[in-house]
Write an enzyme that holds these catalytic residues in place. Structure first.
Site, PDB file in Angstrom:
ATOM      1  N   ASN A  10       3.495 -10.924   2.047  1.00 49.72           N
ATOM      2  CA  ASN A  10       2.720 -11.421   0.918  1.00 49.72           C
ATOM      3  C   ASN A  10       2.271 -10.220   0.092  1.00 49.72           C
ATOM      4  O   ASN A  10       1.372  -9.490   0.488  1.00 49.72           O
ATOM      5  CB  ASN A  10       1.510 -12.206   1.470  1.00 49.72           C
ATOM      6  CG  ASN A  10       0.543 -12.640   0.394  1.00 49.72           C
ATOM      7  OD1 ASN A  10       0.840 -12.553  -0.799  1.00 49.72           O
ATOM      8  ND2 ASN A  10      -0.621 -13.121   0.797  1.00 49.72           N
ATOM      9  N   TRP A  11       2.935 -10.028  -1.034  1.00 49.51           N
ATOM     10  CA  TRP A  11       2.637  -8.849  -1.864  1.00 49.51           C
ATOM     11  C   TRP A  11       1.339  -9.004  -2.642  1.00 49.51           C
ATOM     12  O   TRP A  11       0.873  -8.050  -3.259  1.00 49.51           O
ATOM     13  CB  TRP A  11       3.802  -8.577  -2.835  1.00 49.51           C
ATOM     14  CG  TRP A  11       5.073  -8.129  -2.166  1.00 49.51           C
ATOM     15  CD1 TRP A  11       5.277  -7.944  -0.824  1.00 49.51           C
ATOM     16  CD2 TRP A  11       6.311  -7.772  -2.808  1.00 49.51           C
ATOM     17  NE1 TRP A  11       6.566  -7.509  -0.594  1.00 49.51           N
ATOM     18  CE2 TRP A  11       7.226  -7.391  -1.797  1.00 49.51           C
ATOM     19  CE3 TRP A  11       6.733  -7.751  -4.134  1.00 49.51           C
ATOM     20  CZ2 TRP A  11       8.528  -6.993  -2.071  1.00 49.51           C
ATOM     21  CZ3 TRP A  11       8.038  -7.355  -4.419  1.00 49.51           C
ATOM     22  CH2 TRP A  11       8.924  -6.975  -3.396  1.00 49.51           C
ATOM     23  N   LYS A  12       0.799 -10.194  -2.672  1.00 52.60           N
ATOM     24  CA  LYS A  12      -0.434 -10.470  -3.433  1.00 52.60           C
ATOM     25  C   LYS A  12      -0.266 -10.005  -4.890  1.00 52.60           C
ATOM     26  O   LYS A  12       0.844 -10.064  -5.406  1.00 52.60           O
ATOM     27  CB  LYS A  12      -1.642  -9.829  -2.735  1.00 52.60           C
ATOM     28  CG  LYS A  12      -1.705 -10.235  -1.253  1.00 52.60           C
ATOM     29  CD  LYS A  12      -2.982  -9.897  -0.574  1.00 52.60           C
ATOM     30  CE  LYS A  12      -2.902 -10.358   0.878  1.00 52.60           C
ATOM     31  NZ  LYS A  12      -4.131 -10.154   1.619  1.00 52.60           N
ATOM     32  N   HIS A  97      -4.165 -20.006   1.441  1.00 50.16           N
ATOM     33  CA  HIS A  97      -4.542 -18.622   1.751  1.00 50.16           C
ATOM     34  C   HIS A  97      -6.048 -18.443   1.520  1.00 50.16           C
ATOM     35  O   HIS A  97      -6.597 -18.976   0.555  1.00 50.16           O
ATOM     36  CB  HIS A  97      -3.738 -17.635   0.893  1.00 50.16           C
ATOM     37  CG  HIS A  97      -3.871 -16.232   1.389  1.00 50.16           C
ATOM     38  ND1 HIS A  97      -4.978 -15.465   1.115  1.00 50.16           N
ATOM     39  CD2 HIS A  97      -3.065 -15.484   2.182  1.00 50.16           C
ATOM     40  CE1 HIS A  97      -4.839 -14.283   1.716  1.00 50.16           C
ATOM     41  NE2 HIS A  97      -3.678 -14.271   2.367  1.00 50.16           N
ATOM     42  N   GLU A  99      -7.738 -16.129   0.315  1.00 51.46           N
ATOM     43  CA  GLU A  99      -8.129 -15.581  -0.996  1.00 51.46           C
ATOM     44  C   GLU A  99      -8.133 -16.678  -2.061  1.00 51.46           C
ATOM     45  O   GLU A  99      -8.934 -16.640  -2.999  1.00 51.46           O
ATOM     46  CB  GLU A  99      -7.202 -14.413  -1.376  1.00 51.46           C
ATOM     47  CG  GLU A  99      -7.519 -13.185  -0.534  1.00 51.46           C
ATOM     48  CD  GLU A  99      -6.356 -12.260  -0.267  1.00 51.46           C
ATOM     49  OE1 GLU A  99      -5.337 -12.326  -0.974  1.00 51.46           O
ATOM     50  OE2 GLU A  99      -6.468 -11.452   0.677  1.00 51.46           O
ATOM     51  N   GLY A 175      -6.857  -7.557   5.396  1.00 54.25           N
ATOM     52  CA  GLY A 175      -7.065  -6.383   4.549  1.00 54.25           C
ATOM     53  C   GLY A 175      -8.164  -5.450   5.042  1.00 54.25           C
ATOM     54  O   GLY A 175      -8.588  -4.561   4.312  1.00 54.25           O
ATOM     55  N   GLY A 236       0.359  -8.668   4.767  1.00 56.37           N
ATOM     56  CA  GLY A 236      -0.103  -8.281   3.431  1.00 56.37           C
ATOM     57  C   GLY A 236       0.212  -6.820   3.177  1.00 56.37           C
ATOM     58  O   GLY A 236       1.336  -6.448   2.834  1.00 56.37           O
ATOM     59  N   GLY A 237      -0.780  -5.973   3.377  1.00 54.12           N
ATOM     60  CA  GLY A 237      -0.673  -4.542   3.065  1.00 54.12           C
ATOM     61  C   GLY A 237       0.607  -3.886   3.572  1.00 54.12           C
ATOM     62  O   GLY A 237       1.279  -3.166   2.817  1.00 54.12           O
TER      63      GLY A 237
HETATM   64  P1  PGA Z   1      -3.182  -8.028   5.396  1.00 56.25           P
HETATM   65  O1  PGA Z   1      -3.081  -9.437   4.646  1.00 56.25           O
HETATM   66  O2  PGA Z   1      -1.957  -7.902   6.250  1.00 56.25           O
HETATM   67  O3  PGA Z   1      -3.267  -7.009   4.324  1.00 56.25           O
HETATM   68  O4  PGA Z   1      -4.423  -8.082   6.242  1.00 56.25           O
HETATM   69  C1  PGA Z   1      -2.562 -10.559   5.284  1.00 56.25           C
HETATM   70  C2  PGA Z   1      -2.590 -11.748   4.353  1.00 56.25           C
HETATM   71  O5  PGA Z   1      -3.537 -11.888   3.578  1.00 56.25           O
HETATM   72  O6  PGA Z   1      -1.667 -12.580   4.362  1.00 56.25           O
END
Ligand code: PGA
Length: 253
Positions: A10-12, A97, A99, A175, A236-237
Site C-alpha cells: 500500500n503506497w498510500k 483502512h 486511515e 507506520g 505500507g512503508g
Molecule cells: P505500515 O502500514 O506498514 O507503514 O505500518 C501498513 C498499512 O497501513 O497498510
C-alpha cells in the site's frame, strides 16, 4: 479452494509519476523468480494504469485501488467509482483502512456500500480492520475487532467469498515501527478466523486469507508469516523500497 499467500504493498499518498514508474519496475524485476505468492500493488489512483502496464505480463501480479466510491456513478465530484477502476484493469480495492476510517470518517455503512460497489464491478476486496492502542490497553481489542467484522461482513454476499481477503492492522502498529509480536498476531488471526466461521462457515473461514499489517518489514516478515493463521501481509512503508518489499514476498517458510 486453498488459502492464498498474499503480499500487498500500500503506497498510500506517496511517489511522483516517475518514482512510481521506477518503483514498480524494480519490484517487477526483483520479484520475477518469487513464486507461490500473490503479489499486489496499491499505487495512488493516477498511477494505477501505468503500474498495471508494468506488471501485467506477470501471472501472479495484481493491482488494486486504495479506495473506491460508495456510489455507482454521477454527480460526486472527486470520487472514483469501482466501475472506472475495473475498466482500467484494477483487480482489488482496499476497504476499511484505518486511515480512511480515521481521517475521512468512513462508517461501517459506507464500507458496506463500497464493498458492494467493488463486488458488483468484479473487484476483489481487502477488508481492513484493527484496534486502537487504547482498546488493547483496556483489553477490549477482541471486542473491537469482532464489532468491526460483524458490522460489515454480516452483509457480505456469501457466494462472493472468493473475492474477499482480510487484513488485521492494529492501528498502534501502522507506520509506528512497532509491530505486533508473532504471538499477538497469531492470537488475533485465530480469533478472527473463529468469528469468520460464525459469520460464514468453518470451511469458508479456513479458506479466507488473513493478512497482517502494521510495520511489517523485511526483518520481521518471516516470523509473522510463519504463524499458522497469518497468510501474508499488507505492507505500507516497506513497500516503497523494492528490495525490502521483495524480501517480504519471499518470507514464507
Ligand atoms: P505500515 O502500514 O506498514 O507503514 O505500518 C501498513 C498499512 O497501513 O497498510
Amino acid at each position: 479452494m486453498k488459502r492464498k499467500k498474499i503480499v500487498a504493498g500500500n503506497w498510500k499518498m506517496n511517489t511522483s509519476w516517475l518514482e512510481a514508474f521506477d518503483l514498480a519496475t524494480a519490484i517487477k524485476n526483483k520479484s520475477e523468480k518469487i513464486k507461490g505468492v500473490e503479489k499486489i500493488i496499491f499505487p495512488p489512483f493516477p498511477f494505477l494504469q501505468m503500474v498495471k502496464e508494468i506488471v501485467k505480463e506477470e501471472g501472479d501480479f495484481y493491482i488494486g485501488a486504495q479506495n473506491c466510491s460508495e456510489f455507482q456513478k454521477g454527480a460526486y465530484t472527486g470520487e472514483v467509482s469501482a466501475a472506472m477502476l475495473r475498466s482500467l484493469g484494477c483487480d482489488y480495492a482496499l476497504v476499511g483502512h484505518s486511515e480512511r476510517r480515521q481521517f475521512f470518517n468512513e462508517s461501517s455503512t459506507q464500507l458496506i456500500a463500497k464493498i458492494n460497489q467493488a463486488i458488483e464491478n468484479n473487484l476483489s476486496v481487502i477488508f481492513c480492520f484493527g484496534e486502537q492502542l487504547s482498546d488493547r490497553k483496556n483489553n477490549s481489542h477482541f471486542e473491537t475487532v469482532n464489532k468491526q467484522l460483524l458490522e460489515v461482513l454480516s452483509y457480505f454476499p456469501k457466494d462472493q467469498l472468493p473475492k474477499l481477503v482480510l487484513a488485521y492492522e492494529p492501528v498502534w502498529a501502522i507506520g509506528t515501527g512497532e509491530t505486533a509480536s508473532p504471538a499477538q498476531a497469531q492470537e488475533m488471526h485465530a480469533y478472527v478466523r473463529e468469528q469468520l466461521a460464525s459469520i460464514f462457515s468453518k470451511e469458508d473461514a479456513n479458506e479466507l486469507s488473513i493478512l497482517y499489517g502494521g510495520s511489517c518489514n523485511a526483518q520481521n516478515a518471516a516470523e509473522l508469516f510463519a504463524c499458522a493463521d497469518v497468510d501474508g501481509g499488507l505492507i505500507g512503508g516497506a513497500s516503497l523500497k523494492a528490495e525490502d518489499f521483495c524480501t517480504i514476498m519471499s518470507s514464507f517458510s
